[in-house]
Motif scaffolding. Sequence first.
Motif, PDB file in Angstrom:
ATOM      1  N   PRO A 149      22.801 -37.754  45.104  1.00 47.48           N
ATOM      2  CA  PRO A 149      23.402 -38.252  43.862  1.00 47.48           C
ATOM      3  C   PRO A 149      23.238 -37.307  42.674  1.00 47.48           C
ATOM      4  CG  PRO A 149      21.555 -39.646  44.563  1.00 47.48           C
ATOM      5  CD  PRO A 149      21.601 -38.502  45.502  1.00 47.48           C
ATOM      6  N   ALA A 194      27.956 -40.192  54.438  1.00 46.66           N
ATOM      7  CA  ALA A 194      26.905 -40.492  53.458  1.00 46.66           C
ATOM      8  C   ALA A 194      25.693 -41.147  54.103  1.00 46.66           C
ATOM      9  CB  ALA A 194      27.448 -41.381  52.345  1.00 46.66           C
ATOM     10  N   LEU A 195      25.842 -41.633  55.333  1.00 48.41           N
ATOM     11  CA  LEU A 195      24.700 -42.256  56.007  1.00 48.41           C
ATOM     12  C   LEU A 195      23.779 -41.226  56.648  1.00 48.41           C
ATOM     13  CD1 LEU A 195      26.284 -45.364  57.730  1.00 48.41           C
ATOM     14  CD2 LEU A 195      24.783 -45.308  55.766  1.00 48.41           C
ATOM     15  N   PRO A 226      28.806 -48.583  46.141  1.00 49.84           N
ATOM     16  CA  PRO A 226      28.946 -47.223  46.658  1.00 49.84           C
ATOM     17  C   PRO A 226      30.098 -47.003  47.644  1.00 49.84           C
ATOM     18  CG  PRO A 226      27.155 -48.346  47.768  1.00 49.84           C
ATOM     19  CD  PRO A 226      27.725 -49.331  46.794  1.00 49.84           C
ATOM     20  N   ASP A 227      30.826 -48.060  48.012  1.00 53.05           N
ATOM     21  CA  ASP A 227      31.894 -47.891  48.997  1.00 53.05           C
ATOM     22  C   ASP A 227      32.982 -46.955  48.454  1.00 53.05           C
ATOM     23  OD1 ASP A 227      33.821 -48.046  50.897  1.00 53.05           O
ATOM     24  OD2 ASP A 227      34.109 -50.216  50.795  1.00 53.05           O
ATOM     25  N   HIS A 228      33.201 -45.828  49.143  1.00 50.84           N
ATOM     26  CA  HIS A 228      34.164 -44.851  48.645  1.00 50.84           C
ATOM     27  C   HIS A 228      35.612 -45.282  48.800  1.00 50.84           C
ATOM     28  CE1 HIS A 228      30.503 -42.460  49.230  1.00 50.84           C
ATOM     29  NE2 HIS A 228      30.909 -41.852  48.156  1.00 50.84           N
ATOM     30  N   ARG A 229      35.860 -46.286  49.647  1.00 51.75           N
ATOM     31  CA  ARG A 229      37.248 -46.743  49.769  1.00 51.75           C
ATOM     32  C   ARG A 229      37.758 -47.206  48.421  1.00 51.75           C
ATOM     33  NH1 ARG A 229      36.828 -50.946  54.484  1.00 51.75           N
ATOM     34  NH2 ARG A 229      34.749 -51.111  53.591  1.00 51.75           N
ATOM     35  N   ARG A 284      38.536 -40.879  52.216  1.00 50.95           N
ATOM     36  CA  ARG A 284      37.495 -41.593  51.467  1.00 50.95           C
ATOM     37  C   ARG A 284      36.607 -42.466  52.336  1.00 50.95           C
ATOM     38  NH1 ARG A 284      42.157 -44.343  51.023  1.00 50.95           N
ATOM     39  NH2 ARG A 284      42.188 -46.547  50.475  1.00 50.95           N
ATOM     40  N   TRP A 285      37.149 -43.031  53.416  1.00 48.37           N
ATOM     41  CA  TRP A 285      36.259 -43.840  54.262  1.00 48.37           C
ATOM     42  C   TRP A 285      35.320 -42.955  55.080  1.00 48.37           C
ATOM     43  CZ3 TRP A 285      35.797 -44.964  59.691  1.00 48.37           C
ATOM     44  CH2 TRP A 285      34.858 -45.985  59.957  1.00 48.37           C
ATOM     45  N   ARG A 295      29.741 -46.217  40.568  1.00 46.81           N
ATOM     46  CA  ARG A 295      28.880 -46.821  41.585  1.00 46.81           C
ATOM     47  C   ARG A 295      28.122 -48.010  41.012  1.00 46.81           C
ATOM     48  NH1 ARG A 295      26.079 -42.239  43.155  1.00 46.81           N
ATOM     49  NH2 ARG A 295      27.904 -41.267  44.051  1.00 46.81           N
ATOM     50  N   ASN A 345      32.030 -42.455  53.610  1.00 45.11           N
ATOM     51  CA  ASN A 345      31.018 -43.489  53.881  1.00 45.11           C
ATOM     52  C   ASN A 345      30.226 -43.127  55.123  1.00 45.11           C
ATOM     53  OD1 ASN A 345      31.976 -44.972  51.778  1.00 45.11           O
ATOM     54  ND2 ASN A 345      32.681 -46.710  52.991  1.00 45.11           N
ATOM     55  N   GLN A 365      28.853 -35.746  46.233  1.00 42.18           N
ATOM     56  CA  GLN A 365      27.619 -36.526  46.340  1.00 42.18           C
ATOM     57  C   GLN A 365      27.528 -37.204  47.702  1.00 42.18           C
ATOM     58  OE1 GLN A 365      27.571 -39.092  42.899  1.00 42.18           O
ATOM     59  NE2 GLN A 365      27.323 -37.372  41.494  1.00 42.18           N
ATOM     60  N   ALA A 366      28.659 -37.654  48.215  1.00 39.82           N
ATOM     61  CA  ALA A 366      28.661 -38.300  49.531  1.00 39.82           C
ATOM     62  C   ALA A 366      28.399 -37.276  50.627  1.00 39.82           C
ATOM     63  CB  ALA A 366      29.992 -38.996  49.772  1.00 39.82           C
TER      64      ALA A 366
END
Lengths: 265, 334
Positions: free
Chosen positions: B91, B220-221, B275-278, B213-214, B270, B217, B85-86
């Motif tokens: 989503p 995802a933008l 939503p932060d994947h960290r 994982r970061w 989420r 983020n 999804q990211a």
Amino acid sequence: MKEPGTFPIHDSKIEALRVWRVHFSYNGSPVLRDVNFDVKPGTFSVVLGRNGSGKSTLFRIIVGMLRPQSGTVSVFGRTFHDLSLRERTRLLGFLPQHHHAVFPFAVEDVVLTGRAAWVGLMPKEEDRRAALEAMERLGIGHLRGKPYTALSGGEQQLVLIARVLAQNPRLLLLDEPTSHLDFVNANRLLALVRESLCPHMTVVAILHDPNLAFRHGTHFLFLVDGTIVQLPEKTPPWDRHWLSRVYGMAVETVPYGDRAFVVPR
Amino acid sequence: MPLRIRQILVFGLPGPLLVVSLFLGPADSIRALEVMQWFGAGLGVADGPENAELVGAIVWDIRIPRIVLTFLVGGSLAASGASLQAVFRNPLVSPYILGLSSGAALGAALAMATARLPVYPSAFFFGMFAVGCSYVLGRVGKTVSSVSLVLSGVIVSGIFTALLTLVQFLTDPFKLQTIVHWTMGNLHNADWKKLRDSWPFLMAGFVGLFLLRWRMNVLALGDQEAWAVGVHPEREKILILIPASLSASASVAAAGVIGMVGLVVPHMVRMMLGPDHRLGIPACFAFGGGFLVLVDDLSRVLTAFELPIGIFTTLVGGPFFIYLLRRSRLGWEA
């Protein structure tokens, strides 16, 4: 590692940005023809021109997202295409046109992503500090925990500027930073850019509104049909004959202080 | 509810759940009390139950590997779904929606039917290939809209499912039953061997997702936004797709196609943690694992015959997907 902001950037011998003989065509039709210009360090240069004159394409080429058929781009004396994306990003920040957010990330997390060129897999405490500092500088520290998607257009734009500040490049390109902002926010944003970024950072922005440009910019570049046209010497950039030529439409100017307002005729 | 408490719930609840699950089973097998006595005897504090041998066999050879495998599979599917999804900024996608699951199922079925290919690598290869197809087909010019990606995923998924059916059709009846049972998604034949075969792949996938994982983020933008800060979007997508495919395909190879966990759990996480994947990726793993163990418990306790878990999760998840689709209205205009 030395942060780019601490370099002696006022060394006027090195141009912040030099675009040299850039040609670019898309599907056979030329978009940019022999584009040449320099940007002096510490200035706030504004690129003006009509829709389709190639402004955004020019930015994409400078950033390296598009490759020109010929010509070179150098940033602070370094040929851009020879650098890795990470190295480039430390020199050059880029604020793309309208950003559409999908996930409701907290403002702080959005700003933190500006550190990507400086961190490996995970941001560290110092990166978080840089992000917080950038938000404080723009006066949006109180928004840090808010979801980005819940902010107004003006606030979102400030968050994205903070993201670029956290990135800490030496040259910053803004592609229509005011396109979604109202009259007040547009002026506020540009004043902020000029006051808190220049002269530590060199800024090149695309703006649609010439009055906004003349109010805030220090230098002006005019793009007409894919090429840069040189402002004749001793002509102010708000000269009405000149602007009529640039925009291909008759304009009138109204003197105001040491500049003039531009209105369509 | 403060964030801290929600974190404790997401990460803490699966623990007790796993323990409780040890005592659950069809009513006519062994009783919870006997399991307790068996543990007591193991610790030297109580006498074992009369049928100690049977209880030991059920708990040690059946329930423990099943619960552990269920947890790993659920966690891997959820973490994989969150990362997809990211990566695709969408989503609405999951390993199931993007055809990753059916691709992996085809790969695993081919390996089982021919007995020439290694099952897990084959599932991984086909799974990754399927996501790649969905992505390339969903592209219009340089952009991938939410809905076109879902549509191309449906088509790719359909093609791989058809090929899977073809493999089943051509397979001799003796092997066929195994394959059919396995594709429906079930965990009732989990054992130590299955766990031994699958855990390296499942864990490798999760470790990869955990490390990246970061970066999710950043991706995802948006592509341009990632490029602007020095992350090459296409390369980074492939880099994350590798562990995401590894996680999901190993889950499929171990337990068949279990739909919807990879879609629903990331949304739940989420909603609870942001939503932060960290935080989100480990949370998805813990919560997804717990979720699937819970569903598996229900399917063991509620029905006299064991409903394949894949059917169960899809029945729960399908309506949820429709709900998301209607609520978010994402990408219809694009």
